[in-house]
Design a protein around this motif. Structure first.
Motif, PDB file in Angstrom:
ATOM      1  N   GLN A 162      -0.626  20.510  30.155  1.00  6.21           N
ATOM      2  CA  GLN A 162       0.284  20.285  29.022  1.00  6.21           C
ATOM      3  C   GLN A 162      -0.399  20.437  27.660  1.00  6.21           C
ATOM      4  OE1 GLN A 162       1.609  17.095  31.159  1.00  6.21           O
ATOM      5  NE2 GLN A 162       3.775  17.689  31.209  1.00  6.21           N
ATOM      6  N   ASP A 163      -1.717  20.420  27.664  1.00  4.58           N
ATOM      7  CA  ASP A 163      -2.473  20.600  26.414  1.00  4.58           C
ATOM      8  C   ASP A 163      -2.832  22.060  26.169  1.00  4.58           C
ATOM      9  OD1 ASP A 163      -2.907  17.735  25.711  1.00  4.58           O
ATOM     10  OD2 ASP A 163      -3.855  17.748  27.683  1.00  4.58           O
ATOM     11  N   LEU A 164      -2.455  22.930  27.083  1.00  3.71           N
ATOM     12  CA  LEU A 164      -2.904  24.327  27.016  1.00  3.71           C
ATOM     13  C   LEU A 164      -1.815  25.260  26.508  1.00  3.71           C
ATOM     14  CD1 LEU A 164      -4.896  24.581  30.341  1.00  3.71           C
ATOM     15  CD2 LEU A 164      -5.776  24.974  28.042  1.00  3.71           C
ATOM     16  N   ASP A 165      -2.131  26.047  25.493  1.00  2.31           N
ATOM     17  CA  ASP A 165      -1.200  27.085  25.055  1.00  2.31           C
ATOM     18  C   ASP A 165      -1.274  28.286  25.985  1.00  2.31           C
ATOM     19  OD1 ASP A 165      -0.182  25.889  22.553  1.00  2.31           O
ATOM     20  OD2 ASP A 165      -2.288  25.975  21.959  1.00  2.31           O
ATOM     21  N   MET A 166      -2.450  28.486  26.593  1.00  4.04           N
ATOM     22  CA  MET A 166      -2.601  29.659  27.460  1.00  4.04           C
ATOM     23  C   MET A 166      -3.682  29.407  28.513  1.00  4.04           C
ATOM     24  SD  MET A 166      -3.067  33.594  26.274  1.00  4.04           S
ATOM     25  CE  MET A 166      -4.806  33.641  25.871  1.00  4.04           C
ATOM     26  N   VAL A 167      -3.469  29.980  29.684  1.00  5.38           N
ATOM     27  CA  VAL A 167      -4.526  30.051  30.703  1.00  5.38           C
ATOM     28  C   VAL A 167      -4.811  31.525  30.933  1.00  5.38           C
ATOM     29  CG1 VAL A 167      -5.187  29.610  33.094  1.00  5.38           C
ATOM     30  CG2 VAL A 167      -3.852  27.900  31.832  1.00  5.38           C
ATOM     31  N   CYS A 168      -6.091  31.878  30.851  1.00  4.28           N
ATOM     32  CA  CYS A 168      -6.509  33.259  31.102  1.00  4.28           C
ATOM     33  C   CYS A 168      -7.116  33.303  32.504  1.00  4.28           C
ATOM     34  CB  CYS A 168      -7.530  33.674  30.044  1.00  4.28           C
ATOM     35  SG  CYS A 168      -8.272  35.280  30.373  1.00  4.28           S
ATOM     36  N   LEU A 169      -6.423  33.984  33.399  1.00  9.67           N
ATOM     37  CA  LEU A 169      -6.967  34.132  34.755  1.00  9.67           C
ATOM     38  C   LEU A 169      -7.825  35.387  34.789  1.00  9.67           C
ATOM     39  CD1 LEU A 169      -3.862  33.288  36.996  1.00  9.67           C
ATOM     40  CD2 LEU A 169      -5.813  31.809  36.419  1.00  9.67           C
ATOM     41  N   MET A 170      -9.104  35.208  35.068  1.00  9.77           N
ATOM     42  CA  MET A 170      -9.989  36.370  35.177  1.00  9.77           C
ATOM     43  C   MET A 170      -9.709  37.060  36.507  1.00  9.77           C
ATOM     44  SD  MET A 170     -11.548  36.445  32.354  1.00  9.77           S
ATOM     45  CE  MET A 170     -12.381  37.962  32.805  1.00  9.77           C
ATOM     46  N   SER A 171      -9.352  38.331  36.391  1.00  7.58           N
ATOM     47  CA  SER A 171      -9.072  39.107  37.607  1.00  7.58           C
ATOM     48  C   SER A 171     -10.241  40.045  37.934  1.00  7.58           C
ATOM     49  CB  SER A 171      -7.752  39.864  37.442  1.00  7.58           C
ATOM     50  OG  SER A 171      -7.599  40.351  36.137  1.00  7.58           O
ATOM     51  N   VAL A 172     -11.358  39.829  37.230  1.00  6.26           N
ATOM     52  CA  VAL A 172     -12.666  40.416  37.568  1.00  6.26           C
ATOM     53  C   VAL A 172     -13.684  39.333  37.208  1.00  6.26           C
ATOM     54  CG1 VAL A 172     -11.983  42.802  36.998  1.00  6.26           C
ATOM     55  CG2 VAL A 172     -13.064  41.372  35.235  1.00  6.26           C
ATOM     56  N   ASN A 173     -14.926  39.489  37.640  1.00  8.73           N
ATOM     57  CA  ASN A 173     -15.960  38.577  37.155  1.00  8.73           C
ATOM     58  C   ASN A 173     -16.285  38.963  35.720  1.00  8.73           C
ATOM     59  OD1 ASN A 173     -16.826  36.676  39.340  1.00  8.73           O
ATOM     60  ND2 ASN A 173     -16.867  38.623  40.447  1.00  8.73           N
ATOM     61  N   PRO A 174     -16.253  37.967  34.795  1.00  4.05           N
ATOM     62  CA  PRO A 174     -16.403  38.305  33.385  1.00  4.05           C
ATOM     63  C   PRO A 174     -17.776  38.889  33.075  1.00  4.05           C
ATOM     64  CG  PRO A 174     -16.512  35.932  33.708  1.00  4.05           C
ATOM     65  CD  PRO A 174     -16.096  36.527  35.017  1.00  4.05           C
ATOM     66  N   GLY A 175     -17.812  39.722  32.067  1.00  7.36           N
ATOM     67  CA  GLY A 175     -19.079  40.302  31.620  1.00  7.36           C
ATOM     68  C   GLY A 175     -18.994  41.784  31.316  1.00  7.36           C
ATOM     69  N   PHE A 176     -18.065  42.471  31.984  1.00 10.36           N
ATOM     70  CA  PHE A 176     -17.997  43.919  31.822  1.00 10.36           C
ATOM     71  C   PHE A 176     -16.555  44.410  31.897  1.00 10.36           C
ATOM     72  CE2 PHE A 176     -21.939  42.647  33.807  1.00 10.36           C
ATOM     73  CZ  PHE A 176     -22.884  43.254  32.985  1.00 10.36           C
ATOM     74  N   GLY A 177     -16.286  45.480  31.148  1.00 11.80           N
ATOM     75  CA  GLY A 177     -15.022  46.166  31.305  1.00 11.80           C
ATOM     76  C   GLY A 177     -15.126  47.147  32.459  1.00 11.80           C
ATOM     77  N   GLY A 178     -13.990  47.711  32.834  1.00 14.48           N
ATOM     78  CA  GLY A 178     -13.983  48.797  33.805  1.00 14.48           C
ATOM     79  C   GLY A 178     -14.209  48.412  35.254  1.00 14.48           C
ATOM     80  N   GLN A 179     -14.069  47.136  35.609  1.00 16.24           N
ATOM     81  CA  GLN A 179     -14.245  46.715  37.004  1.00 16.24           C
ATOM     82  C   GLN A 179     -12.901  46.729  37.732  1.00 16.24           C
ATOM     83  OE1 GLN A 179     -17.210  43.302  37.431  1.00 16.24           O
ATOM     84  NE2 GLN A 179     -16.322  42.849  35.421  1.00 16.24           N
ATOM     85  N   SER A 180     -12.976  46.654  39.083  1.00 15.40           N
ATOM     86  CA  SER A 180     -11.689  46.680  39.793  1.00 15.40           C
ATOM     87  C   SER A 180     -11.084  45.297  39.974  1.00 15.40           C
ATOM     88  CB  SER A 180     -11.745  47.420  41.125  1.00 15.40           C
ATOM     89  OG  SER A 180     -13.032  47.516  41.584  1.00 15.40           O
ATOM     90  N   PHE A 181      -9.797  45.297  39.908  1.00 21.01           N
ATOM     91  CA  PHE A 181      -8.931  44.124  39.986  1.00 21.01           C
ATOM     92  C   PHE A 181      -9.110  43.375  41.312  1.00 21.01           C
ATOM     93  CE2 PHE A 181      -4.780  42.297  41.114  1.00 21.01           C
ATOM     94  CZ  PHE A 181      -4.492  41.574  39.972  1.00 21.01           C
ATOM     95  N   ILE A 182      -9.235  42.057  41.231  1.00 21.37           N
ATOM     96  CA  ILE A 182      -9.371  41.217  42.432  1.00 21.37           C
ATOM     97  C   ILE A 182      -7.972  40.779  42.892  1.00 21.37           C
ATOM     98  CG2 ILE A 182     -10.294  39.018  43.314  1.00 21.37           C
ATOM     99  CD1 ILE A 182     -12.633  39.353  41.278  1.00 21.37           C
ATOM    100  N   GLU A 183      -7.625  41.158  44.108  1.00 24.37           N
ATOM    101  CA  GLU A 183      -6.240  41.000  44.601  1.00 24.37           C
ATOM    102  C   GLU A 183      -5.779  39.541  44.725  1.00 24.37           C
ATOM    103  OE1 GLU A 183      -4.038  43.603  45.661  1.00 24.37           O
ATOM    104  OE2 GLU A 183      -5.454  44.953  44.662  1.00 24.37           O
ATOM    105  N   ASN A 184      -6.729  38.629  44.945  1.00 27.55           N
ATOM    106  CA  ASN A 184      -6.374  37.207  45.076  1.00 27.55           C
ATOM    107  C   ASN A 184      -5.712  36.655  43.801  1.00 27.55           C
ATOM    108  OD1 ASN A 184      -6.524  34.584  46.440  1.00 27.55           O
ATOM    109  ND2 ASN A 184      -8.057  34.067  44.894  1.00 27.55           N
ATOM    110  N   THR A 185      -5.814  37.413  42.706  1.00 28.20           N
ATOM    111  CA  THR A 185      -5.230  36.964  41.431  1.00 28.20           C
ATOM    112  C   THR A 185      -3.725  36.706  41.556  1.00 28.20           C
ATOM    113  OG1 THR A 185      -6.882  38.338  40.327  1.00 28.20           O
ATOM    114  CG2 THR A 185      -5.072  37.516  38.969  1.00 28.20           C
ATOM    115  N   TYR A 186      -3.019  37.513  42.346  1.00 25.78           N
ATOM    116  CA  TYR A 186      -1.560  37.326  42.467  1.00 25.78           C
ATOM    117  C   TYR A 186      -1.226  35.908  42.936  1.00 25.78           C
ATOM    118  CZ  TYR A 186      -1.416  42.464  42.381  1.00 25.78           C
ATOM    119  OH  TYR A 186      -1.559  43.776  42.032  1.00 25.78           O
ATOM    120  N   THR A 187      -1.974  35.420  43.926  1.00 28.77           N
ATOM    121  CA  THR A 187      -1.744  34.065  44.444  1.00 28.77           C
ATOM    122  C   THR A 187      -2.013  33.032  43.354  1.00 28.77           C
ATOM    123  OG1 THR A 187      -2.503  34.869  46.564  1.00 28.77           O
ATOM    124  CG2 THR A 187      -2.383  32.488  46.329  1.00 28.77           C
ATOM    125  N   LYS A 188      -3.083  33.262  42.581  1.00 28.74           N
ATOM    126  CA  LYS A 188      -3.401  32.311  41.516  1.00 28.74           C
ATOM    127  C   LYS A 188      -2.301  32.287  40.453  1.00 28.74           C
ATOM    128  CE  LYS A 188      -7.773  31.696  40.265  1.00 28.74           C
ATOM    129  NZ  LYS A 188      -9.178  31.933  39.869  1.00 28.74           N
TER     130      LYS A 188
END
Ligand code: DX5
Ligand code: ZN
Length: 219
Positions: free
Chosen positions: A130-156
């Protein structure tokens, strides 16, 4: 919220032509500028810092969405507010006193976001949603652009959306990493509100058309 937002990640821009690329996004159908700040400690990469953000803000005409991939982000909350950030997102994994950090972000006049690494469960946000304006779900391990999408993100996304609805919160769900027109529709159908896209937009031969196409898929 029905309208979905597109947030190109400037990390994939041409830094030798940054003004050109910022103006290109200004003139596109995109909604936000997503700004990745990496410190080489929280993530194994260093992106850019305050002077570059200052110059981006000088030219940008859209919302500035700053994603801090840094340890101890509390040190820089006021700095990012002064630079013109509209939304400041910190990592769950980098904050010992997350609730305090979120209050400090809001007290500095910004919207407060929390990013979760792929291994971090959305259930950990039950007591702070309730204190959050936004949640950013990382769909790759952070650090680099151009990585492939992690499919488990849909469930999250689905689990998080269920929590937001159940708690009657107004939190936006942002997806960051490997977003393309192949997964965009499925992400918004699962409950995503904001799609970050770096390489997919900036490495396209026609980024403005690519943003338009992405929007057509999600809205
Ligand atoms: C990754 C960054 C992302 C990145 C996304 O650490 O947080 O914002 O720029 O880039 P793409 O869209 O290329 O995966
Ligand atoms: Zn990011």
């Amino acid at each position: 919220m029905s309208e979905k937002l597109i947030a190109p990640s400037v990390l994939a821009a041409d830094f030798a032509n940054l003004q050109r690329d910022v103006e290109m996004i200004n003139n596109s159908d995109a909604d936000w500028f997503h700004i990745d700040i990496m410190d080489g400690v929280f993530v194994p990469n260093i992106s850019f810092g305050m002077p570059v953000l200052r110059d981006i803000v000088k030219h940008a005409t859209k919302t500035i969405d700053v994603h801090l991939m840094i340890v101890d982000p509390d040190r820089y909350i006021q700095t990012f507010a002064d630079l013109g950030s509209n939304i400041l997102t910190v990592h769950y994994e980098a904050c010992t006193h997350l609730h305090r950090t979120l209050q400090a972000i809001k007290a500095a006049g910004m919207k407060a976001g929390v990013a979760l690494n792929p291994h971090t469960s959305v259930q950990l946000l039950e007591d702070v949603i309730q204190d959050l304006d936004m949640v950013c779900l990382m769909s790759v391990n952070p650090g680099f652009g151009g990585q492939s999408f992690i499919e488990n993100t849909y469930t999250k996304v689905r689990d998080l959306k269920e929590m937001i609805t159940r708690k009657n919160a107004a939190t936006l769900i942002e997806i960051d990493g490997g977003v393309t027109n192949k997964n965009a529709k499925q992400l918004v159908d699962a409950g995503a509100d904001v799609l970050v896209a770096g390489s997919y937009v900036f490495k396209a031969s026609d980024p403005v058309t690519t943003v338009k196409e992405l929007r057509a898929v999600v809205n």
